[in-house]
Design a protein around this motif. Structure first.
Motif, PDB file in Angstrom:
ATOM      1  N   ILE A   1       0.841  -1.199   0.000  1.00 48.59           N
ATOM      2  CA  ILE A   1       0.000   0.000   0.000  1.00 48.59           C
ATOM      3  C   ILE A   1       0.875   1.248   0.000  1.00 48.59           C
ATOM      4  O   ILE A   1       0.614   2.212  -0.734  1.00 48.59           O
ATOM      5  N   ALA A   2       1.936   1.208   0.802  1.00 51.24           N
ATOM      6  CA  ALA A   2       2.866   2.338   0.810  1.00 51.24           C
ATOM      7  C   ALA A   2       3.520   2.488  -0.557  1.00 51.24           C
ATOM      8  O   ALA A   2       3.743   3.595  -1.046  1.00 51.24           O
ATOM      9  N   GLU A   3       3.782   1.349  -1.172  1.00 56.90           N
ATOM     10  CA  GLU A   3       4.413   1.342  -2.490  1.00 56.90           C
ATOM     11  C   GLU A   3       3.521   2.039  -3.518  1.00 56.90           C
ATOM     12  O   GLU A   3       3.997   2.801  -4.365  1.00 56.90           O
ATOM     13  N   ILE A   4       2.232   1.770  -3.428  1.00 57.81           N
ATOM     14  CA  ILE A   4       1.278   2.318  -4.390  1.00 57.81           C
ATOM     15  C   ILE A   4       1.318   3.838  -4.432  1.00 57.81           C
ATOM     16  O   ILE A   4       1.229   4.439  -5.501  1.00 57.81           O
ATOM     17  N   THR A   5       1.491   4.450  -3.257  1.00 57.54           N
ATOM     18  CA  THR A   5       1.487   5.910  -3.224  1.00 57.54           C
ATOM     19  C   THR A   5       2.630   6.500  -4.027  1.00 57.54           C
ATOM     20  O   THR A   5       2.570   7.642  -4.454  1.00 57.54           O
ATOM     21  N   GLY A   6       3.673   5.706  -4.259  1.00 61.69           N
ATOM     22  CA  GLY A   6       4.794   6.182  -5.048  1.00 61.69           C
ATOM     23  C   GLY A   6       5.602   7.256  -4.348  1.00 61.69           C
ATOM     24  O   GLY A   6       6.478   7.875  -4.943  1.00 61.69           O
ATOM     25  N   ASN A   7       5.324   7.476  -3.080  1.00 67.03           N
ATOM     26  CA  ASN A   7       6.033   8.511  -2.325  1.00 67.03           C
ATOM     27  C   ASN A   7       7.210   7.888  -1.577  1.00 67.03           C
ATOM     28  O   ASN A   7       7.035   7.184  -0.588  1.00 67.03           O
ATOM     29  N   VAL A   8       8.404   8.170  -2.096  1.00 68.96           N
ATOM     30  CA  VAL A   8       9.605   7.560  -1.528  1.00 68.96           C
ATOM     31  C   VAL A   8       9.743   7.843  -0.045  1.00 68.96           C
ATOM     32  O   VAL A   8      10.086   6.967   0.754  1.00 68.96           O
ATOM     33  N   PHE A   9       9.507   9.066   0.293  1.00 69.15           N
ATOM     34  CA  PHE A   9       9.693   9.482   1.673  1.00 69.15           C
ATOM     35  C   PHE A   9       8.783   8.697   2.611  1.00 69.15           C
ATOM     36  O   PHE A   9       9.240   8.099   3.591  1.00 69.15           O
ATOM     37  N   LEU A  10       7.532   8.642   2.273  1.00 68.58           N
ATOM     38  CA  LEU A  10       6.570   7.935   3.116  1.00 68.58           C
ATOM     39  C   LEU A  10       6.849   6.434   3.158  1.00 68.58           C
ATOM     40  O   LEU A  10       6.780   5.805   4.205  1.00 68.58           O
ATOM     41  N   ARG A  11       7.199   5.895   2.004  1.00 71.95           N
ATOM     42  CA  ARG A  11       7.458   4.465   1.962  1.00 71.95           C
ATOM     43  C   ARG A  11       8.639   4.106   2.859  1.00 71.95           C
ATOM     44  O   ARG A  11       8.576   3.168   3.644  1.00 71.95           O
ATOM     45  N   ASN A  12       9.688   4.883   2.750  1.00 70.93           N
ATOM     46  CA  ASN A  12      10.873   4.575   3.538  1.00 70.93           C
ATOM     47  C   ASN A  12      10.649   4.790   5.027  1.00 70.93           C
ATOM     48  O   ASN A  12      11.347   4.224   5.855  1.00 70.93           O
ATOM     49  N   MET A  13       9.694   5.606   5.358  1.00 71.08           N
ATOM     50  CA  MET A  13       9.386   5.801   6.759  1.00 71.08           C
ATOM     51  C   MET A  13       8.528   4.646   7.252  1.00 71.08           C
ATOM     52  O   MET A  13       8.712   4.121   8.344  1.00 71.08           O
ATOM     53  N   MET A  14       7.600   4.248   6.419  1.00 73.34           N
ATOM     54  CA  MET A  14       6.664   3.175   6.770  1.00 73.34           C
ATOM     55  C   MET A  14       7.396   1.850   6.956  1.00 73.34           C
ATOM     56  O   MET A  14       7.076   1.068   7.850  1.00 73.34           O
ATOM     57  N   PHE A  15       8.349   1.599   6.101  1.00 75.94           N
ATOM     58  CA  PHE A  15       8.989   0.285   6.057  1.00 75.94           C
ATOM     59  C   PHE A  15       9.536  -0.161   7.418  1.00 75.94           C
ATOM     60  O   PHE A  15       9.098  -1.182   7.957  1.00 75.94           O
ATOM     61  N   PRO A  16      10.463   0.583   8.005  1.00 74.52           N
ATOM     62  CA  PRO A  16      10.985   0.130   9.294  1.00 74.52           C
ATOM     63  C   PRO A  16       9.933   0.144  10.392  1.00 74.52           C
ATOM     64  O   PRO A  16       9.964  -0.695  11.287  1.00 74.52           O
ATOM     65  N   LEU A  17       9.000   1.076  10.295  1.00 78.67           N
ATOM     66  CA  LEU A  17       7.976   1.177  11.335  1.00 78.67           C
ATOM     67  C   LEU A  17       7.113  -0.083  11.363  1.00 78.67           C
ATOM     68  O   LEU A  17       6.924  -0.710  12.411  1.00 78.67           O
ATOM     69  N   THR A  18       6.611  -0.457  10.204  1.00 78.33           N
ATOM     70  CA  THR A  18       5.772  -1.649  10.117  1.00 78.33           C
ATOM     71  C   THR A  18       6.562  -2.898  10.458  1.00 78.33           C
ATOM     72  O   THR A  18       6.115  -3.752  11.228  1.00 78.33           O
ATOM     73  N   THR A  19       7.749  -2.990   9.867  1.00 73.35           N
ATOM     74  CA  THR A  19       8.576  -4.168  10.114  1.00 73.35           C
ATOM     75  C   THR A  19       8.882  -4.320  11.590  1.00 73.35           C
ATOM     76  O   THR A  19       8.774  -5.405  12.163  1.00 73.35           O
ATOM     77  N   PHE A  20       9.234  -3.202  12.189  1.00 75.30           N
ATOM     78  CA  PHE A  20       9.593  -3.243  13.593  1.00 75.30           C
ATOM     79  C   PHE A  20       8.429  -3.720  14.451  1.00 75.30           C
ATOM     80  O   PHE A  20       8.568  -4.620  15.281  1.00 75.30           O
ATOM     81  N   LEU A  21       7.272  -3.147  14.218  1.00 77.04           N
ATOM     82  CA  LEU A  21       6.124  -3.515  15.041  1.00 77.04           C
ATOM     83  C   LEU A  21       5.701  -4.957  14.777  1.00 77.04           C
ATOM     84  O   LEU A  21       5.276  -5.658  15.692  1.00 77.04           O
ATOM     85  N   ASN A  22       5.839  -5.387  13.538  1.00 74.87           N
ATOM     86  CA  ASN A  22       5.492  -6.775  13.229  1.00 74.87           C
ATOM     87  C   ASN A  22       6.439  -7.758  13.911  1.00 74.87           C
ATOM     88  O   ASN A  22       6.027  -8.794  14.416  1.00 74.87           O
ATOM     89  N   ALA A  23       7.718  -7.409  13.902  1.00 71.20           N
ATOM     90  CA  ALA A  23       8.696  -8.276  14.551  1.00 71.20           C
ATOM     91  C   ALA A  23       8.353  -8.403  16.034  1.00 71.20           C
ATOM     92  O   ALA A  23       8.414  -9.485  16.618  1.00 71.20           O
ATOM     93  N   TRP A  24       7.968  -7.301  16.590  1.00 68.92           N
ATOM     94  CA  TRP A  24       7.580  -7.280  17.990  1.00 68.92           C
ATOM     95  C   TRP A  24       6.376  -8.214  18.204  1.00 68.92           C
ATOM     96  O   TRP A  24       6.324  -9.008  19.129  1.00 68.92           O
ATOM     97  N   ARG A  25       5.475  -8.095  17.272  1.00 72.47           N
ATOM     98  CA  ARG A  25       4.235  -8.845  17.394  1.00 72.47           C
ATOM     99  C   ARG A  25       4.461 -10.348  17.256  1.00 72.47           C
ATOM    100  O   ARG A  25       3.705 -11.163  17.798  1.00 72.47           O
ATOM    101  N   GLU A  26       5.497 -10.693  16.493  1.00 69.18           N
ATOM    102  CA  GLU A  26       5.732 -12.123  16.264  1.00 69.18           C
ATOM    103  C   GLU A  26       6.019 -12.877  17.561  1.00 69.18           C
ATOM    104  O   GLU A  26       5.756 -14.062  17.673  1.00 69.18           O
ATOM    105  N   LYS A  27       6.575 -12.145  18.501  1.00 65.06           N
ATOM    106  CA  LYS A  27       6.930 -12.801  19.756  1.00 65.06           C
ATOM    107  C   LYS A  27       5.720 -13.468  20.402  1.00 65.06           C
ATOM    108  O   LYS A  27       5.793 -14.578  20.904  1.00 65.06           O
TER     109      LYS A  27
END
Lengths: 233, 233
Positions: B150-176
DNA sequence: TAATAGCTGATTGTCTGACAAATAACCGTA
DNA sequence: TACGGTTATTTGTCAGACAATCAGCTATTA
């Protein structure tokens, strides 16, 4: 037995350092080991330690004071965003879009959290804007304060620190091109509209109002200034 | 006449360097002067230059290659966000809130921009989620991919690069903490709902659907895991 | 006793020189 | 033309030296 360990000393130091930071449960303001101690703890040269520390300082994670020591910064991560913005700066439309996305969400969150005191403060900004309607420089500053205070209301450090350089940067950009009085009057109207939604604790309405506001700013911006094409990156 | 000018050499180098970067109109992938050249250009020691370069590399603005040279990074600014997140990490609720704010806005933007191909891709992720309903690990990965796309679709580099670690980080946390099958089925329902809004090009609806989704994730998260109190920072 | 001035050790800021490691570019050979 | 080896360049790392600055201690003085 560390993985493949094809990493550089510097990045290893960084990882180790971050591990210590996290596991040590350090708080902003805490003092961290001196360079010499880190050199001994990690078994590397001082340059490697310093390069990591410098990096962390430049992006605003730590503060270093000659003759004193190194401390965890207590207003984290504002610098890093500014740095990044400087680099992406050539691509203003992307930043505008980002601001819209973030600030629209912020408005919704702030609408839910705003206290009576917050509402009063926002009202105060609007009054000031009316008073300084003809002084562009001052007007823009107050305009900026209004937006920043909304971020403040959310109480979310992360979002506030992200918003700060983004808004400031775009405003500084905007200052170059004079804004018409009509644009300023419209800004007051928009802010009033947003405040109304805040008072009604209408999160959806607030975000919609903010969206309209930013949309108008963007249109004025594009119309009144010569906006070069975004770089394809 | 520069203010008080109590700056360090390092920060002066940083400023000068950024100035060169901007005025030189460098693009990602461009090669920049070698350390020796910078030493001569700026009239400072190599350590000072290296400390600045290390900082810029650490936050992902440049890439350095031994025996080759230094280049402007072509996937800017993802690292810096990760770094910052690591530091703020102890304060998970703040990150969740930030994610909600950003991703809700992203959904609205993406709903407007999504092409038929994008919709098909999103549909594909949902199908995969159904297929791997009982494999938690895989399921979470696909879930993550959906959000990132979804972040990719927006085509906004800035937003995508911000979203990426944020989502990944929270997901990793959630995996526990293991998620119940009910939670996974609910995720599928939410994703389907979001996709529907996308198909209808309903930006407001999409952001509302995304809001509900994240709200549910957050509730499940808090309920199913032991979430310590946020630090007062 | 309390306040102030000065000293001292500790800590970061900066430069220099040296060597290691990796790589691109060049060159010669088959 | 293709391949292998050499070389110069460039970044990575360390060590040592000195300067600048500051916190904390000490001694002096009112």
């Amino acid at each position: 037995m560390n993985k493949v360990s094809k990493t550089t000393v510097t990045s290893a130091v960084l990882e180790e350092f971050m591990r210590i930071l996290i596991e040590g449960h350090v708080k902003p303001g805490d003092k961290i080991p001196t360079e010499q101690e880190l050199v001994q703890m990690l078994g590397v040269g001082r340059s490697s330690v310093r390069e990591v520390l410098s990096a962390l300082e430049l992006i605003g994670i730590i503060d270093r004071r000659v003759g004193d020591g190194t401390y965890i910064s207590d207003n984290l991560n504002c610098k890093a965003f500014s740095l990044i913005l400087t680099v992406v700066a050539q691509n203003t439309p992307v930043l505008f879009e980002a601001r819209k996305v973030i600030e629209v969400g912020l408005a919704a969150l702030a609408a839910e959290k705003a206290t009576p005191a917050d509402l009063q403060k926002l009202e105060g900004y609007i009054v000031q804007m009316k008073e300084h309607l003809d002084e562009q420089q001052t007007f823009i500053q107050i305009d900026l304060d209004f937006h920043l205070y909304i971020a403040e209301i959310t109480g979310n450090v992360f979002l506030r620190n992200m918003m700060f350089p983004l808004t400031t940067f775009l405003n500084a950009w905007r200052e170059k091109s004079a804004r018409s009085k009509a644009a300023r009057e419209m800004a007051i109207a928009c802010h009033t509209n947003i405040l109304e939604k805040f008072k009604a604790k209408d999160a959806v309405g607030a975000s919609a109002a903010m969206f309209d506001h930013l949309q108008q700013i963007q249109e004025f911006f594009i119309k009144e200034s010569d906006c070069e094409n975004p770089l394809a990156q």
